[in-house]
Design an enzyme around this catalytic site. Structure first.
Site, mmCIF file in Angstrom:
data_model
loop_
_atom_site.group_PDB
_atom_site.id
_atom_site.type_symbol
_atom_site.label_atom_id
_atom_site.label_comp_id
_atom_site.label_asym_id
_atom_site.label_seq_id
_atom_site.Cartn_x
_atom_site.Cartn_y
_atom_site.Cartn_z
ATOM 1 N N VAL A 52 48.340 47.136 20.372
ATOM 2 C CA VAL A 52 49.895 47.104 19.912
ATOM 3 C C VAL A 52 50.006 45.908 19.808
ATOM 4 O O VAL A 52 50.354 45.315 20.674
ATOM 5 C CB VAL A 52 50.757 47.956 20.744
ATOM 6 C CG1 VAL A 52 52.469 47.975 19.920
ATOM 7 C CG2 VAL A 52 50.372 48.856 21.634
ATOM 8 N N ASP A 77 52.367 62.599 28.759
ATOM 9 C CA ASP A 77 52.043 61.086 29.323
ATOM 10 C C ASP A 77 52.943 60.218 30.098
ATOM 11 O O ASP A 77 53.232 59.069 29.365
ATOM 12 C CB ASP A 77 50.903 60.191 28.211
ATOM 13 C CG ASP A 77 50.053 59.885 29.184
ATOM 14 O OD1 ASP A 77 49.490 59.530 30.632
ATOM 15 O OD2 ASP A 77 49.415 58.583 28.409
ATOM 16 N N GLY A 126 50.261 44.361 23.712
ATOM 17 C CA GLY A 126 49.717 45.220 25.036
ATOM 18 C C GLY A 126 48.505 45.957 24.439
ATOM 19 O O GLY A 126 48.359 46.388 23.423
ATOM 20 N N GLU A 127 47.835 47.330 25.549
ATOM 21 C CA GLU A 127 47.358 47.908 25.109
ATOM 22 C C GLU A 127 47.713 49.438 25.757
ATOM 23 O O GLU A 127 47.004 49.728 27.027
ATOM 24 C CB GLU A 127 45.563 47.568 25.421
ATOM 25 C CG GLU A 127 45.190 45.679 25.057
ATOM 26 C CD GLU A 127 44.182 45.641 25.899
ATOM 27 O OE1 GLU A 127 43.200 45.987 26.785
ATOM 28 O OE2 GLU A 127 43.203 44.659 24.971
ATOM 29 N N GLY A 128 47.680 50.304 25.108
ATOM 30 C CA GLY A 128 47.784 51.494 25.471
ATOM 31 C C GLY A 128 46.623 52.648 25.395
ATOM 32 O O GLY A 128 46.182 52.138 25.352
ATOM 33 N N THR A 129 46.892 54.151 25.672
ATOM 34 C CA THR A 129 46.129 55.034 26.131
ATOM 35 C C THR A 129 45.390 54.533 23.992
ATOM 36 O O THR A 129 44.256 55.226 24.270
ATOM 37 C CB THR A 129 46.836 56.399 25.924
ATOM 38 O OG1 THR A 129 47.813 55.471 26.816
ATOM 39 C CG2 THR A 129 46.418 56.847 26.281
ATOM 40 N N LYS A 147 50.919 49.493 16.475
ATOM 41 C CA LYS A 147 49.851 50.692 16.930
ATOM 42 C C LYS A 147 48.402 50.814 16.403
ATOM 43 O O LYS A 147 49.263 51.290 15.502
ATOM 44 C CB LYS A 147 50.438 51.505 18.067
ATOM 45 C CG LYS A 147 49.875 52.012 18.451
ATOM 46 C CD LYS A 147 50.458 53.291 19.779
ATOM 47 C CE LYS A 147 51.535 52.294 20.505
ATOM 48 N NZ LYS A 147 52.509 53.483 21.333
ATOM 49 N N GLY A 150 45.584 52.745 21.582
ATOM 50 C CA GLY A 150 44.681 51.460 20.886
ATOM 51 C C GLY A 150 45.602 50.227 21.201
ATOM 52 O O GLY A 150 46.550 50.061 22.376
#
Ligand code: AMP
Length: 338
Positions: free
Chosen positions: A50, A160, A43-46, A65, A48
């Site tokens: 993953v 967050d 996935g794409e987190g806050t 990450k 960068g």
């Protein structure tokens, strides 16, 4: 010895301004990093991208990450690296373990290597057609609070929390909070590196109103919004801008005034001209008493108090009557349906 200085595994050149590190140690770190074989993108987190990674010797799985750095040419300040590597010391069954930090100053890349979990809460809710059982909701809530209580007692808050960084292992019935402490180390951007808007749905009103002094109560607010989503399958306050987010909160809890929230008028973005809504009954919005009883609803109400220091703290929330019939000895060890 390098790990005793910063706890960061540095590949290639040493960190600018830091003590020179032994070439041997760097080679070790570089070799250690290369042992993680990168697989598909999770996935794409806050901060960068993953990736799933597998250790070529042990077969252990990890979530790698890749942190997108703001100033690629400047490198990571030593304080950030130290702050991040301190998170490695945070060991708790309900907190995703940071196993290692790899920093490559040459190409300004920072990788955080985390314990792997099969599901995040968003994916898990979807796999259950958004119908989590009463027991599952109670167990998840307890485990979230347990992880929070531990981190808060170490003066680390998340800032967050959202269903995407609440990770779940249904085979064990375990829940773990991810990304703890990262918001402080890197500061949460307005948009992700792929320009996706960072979600506001779980954000506490003191942050939305421009408060600068916020602290651990912001995480309790987030949990107070995540529980209703586990019950109904719908986000509680799905705002599409900061003002829409605030107004969605006001429509349920009433527009804050000095009676509801002492000191609200002093917050930078508070406006006396805000439309005035009256508080509504939580049960109108969070239906399904068979999934969340009135005690659970009372707990949510205490988490969604406007005045941050009136919000229940994680340690006290664990003692709330909602958990009276929960078996604390087996919570997080009983498999859940997938
Ligand atoms: P995040 O940066 O935490 O927002 O991560 C982005 C996505 O990657 C999340 O929605 C998760 O699905 C996935 N992810 C993050 N951390 C892990 C982990 N430790 N194990 C498995 N998946 C993860």
């Amino acid at each position: 010895e390098m790990t005793s200085v910063t706890g960061v595994q540095t590949c290639a050149l040493p960190i600018c301004g830091e003590a020179e590190m032994a070439a041997g140690a760097q080679a070790d770190a570089s070799a250690a990093f290369k042992q993680w074989k990168r697989g598909q993108k999770l996935g794409e987190g806050t901060f960068g991208e993953v990736y799933i990674a597998t250790h070529e010797i042990t077969g252990e799985k990890a979530a790698l990450k890749k942190i997108k750095l703001e100033c690629e040419d400047e490198g990571v300040p030593g304080t950030t690296l130290r702050e991040v590597s301190l998170l490695k010391e945070l060991h708790h069954p309900n907190v995703v373990q940071l196993k290692d930090v790899f920093y490559m100053p040459n190409d300004s890349k920072l990788y955080l290597c985390f314990e792997y979990c099969d599901y995040d809460l968003k994916k898990y809710m979807k796999s259950c057609q958004y119908k989590l059982s009463a027991n599952c909701i109670k167990s998840f809530t307890y485990q979230m609070l347990n992880g929070l209580s531990w981190c808060h007692s170490h003066r680390i808050f998340h800032r967050d929390l959202k269903p995407q960084n609440v990770l779940v292992d249904p085979k064990r019935g375990t829940l773990k909070l991810a990304d703890f402490g990262l918001a402080r180390a890197f500061t949460v951007p307005l948009r992700t590196y792929t320009h996706e808007v960072v979600t506001l749905w779980y954000r506490a009103p003191e942050i939305l109103l421009g408060g600068k002094q916020y602290s651990v109560p912001v995480d309790i607010w987030s949990v107070g919004t995540i529980i209703p989503e586990m019950v109904t399958g719908q986000p509680l306050f799905p705002g599409d801008s900061e003002i829409d987010e605030l107004f969605k909160i006001f429509r349920l809890l009433g527009t804050p005034n000095e009676n509801l929230w002492q000191g609200v008028q002093q917050l930078p973005d508070f406006k006396a001209e805000f439309p005035k809504w009256k508080p509504r009954n939580l049960r109108e919005i969070v239906q399904h008493p068979e999934r969340l009883n009135d005690q659970g609803l009372d707990l949510i109400a205490q988490m969604l108090k406007y005045t941050p220091n009136e919000r229940i703290v994680a340690k006290d929330a664990l003692e709330h009557p909602y958990f009276a019939n929960l078996d604390k000895a087996t919570v997080g060890t009983i498999p859940l349906p997938i």
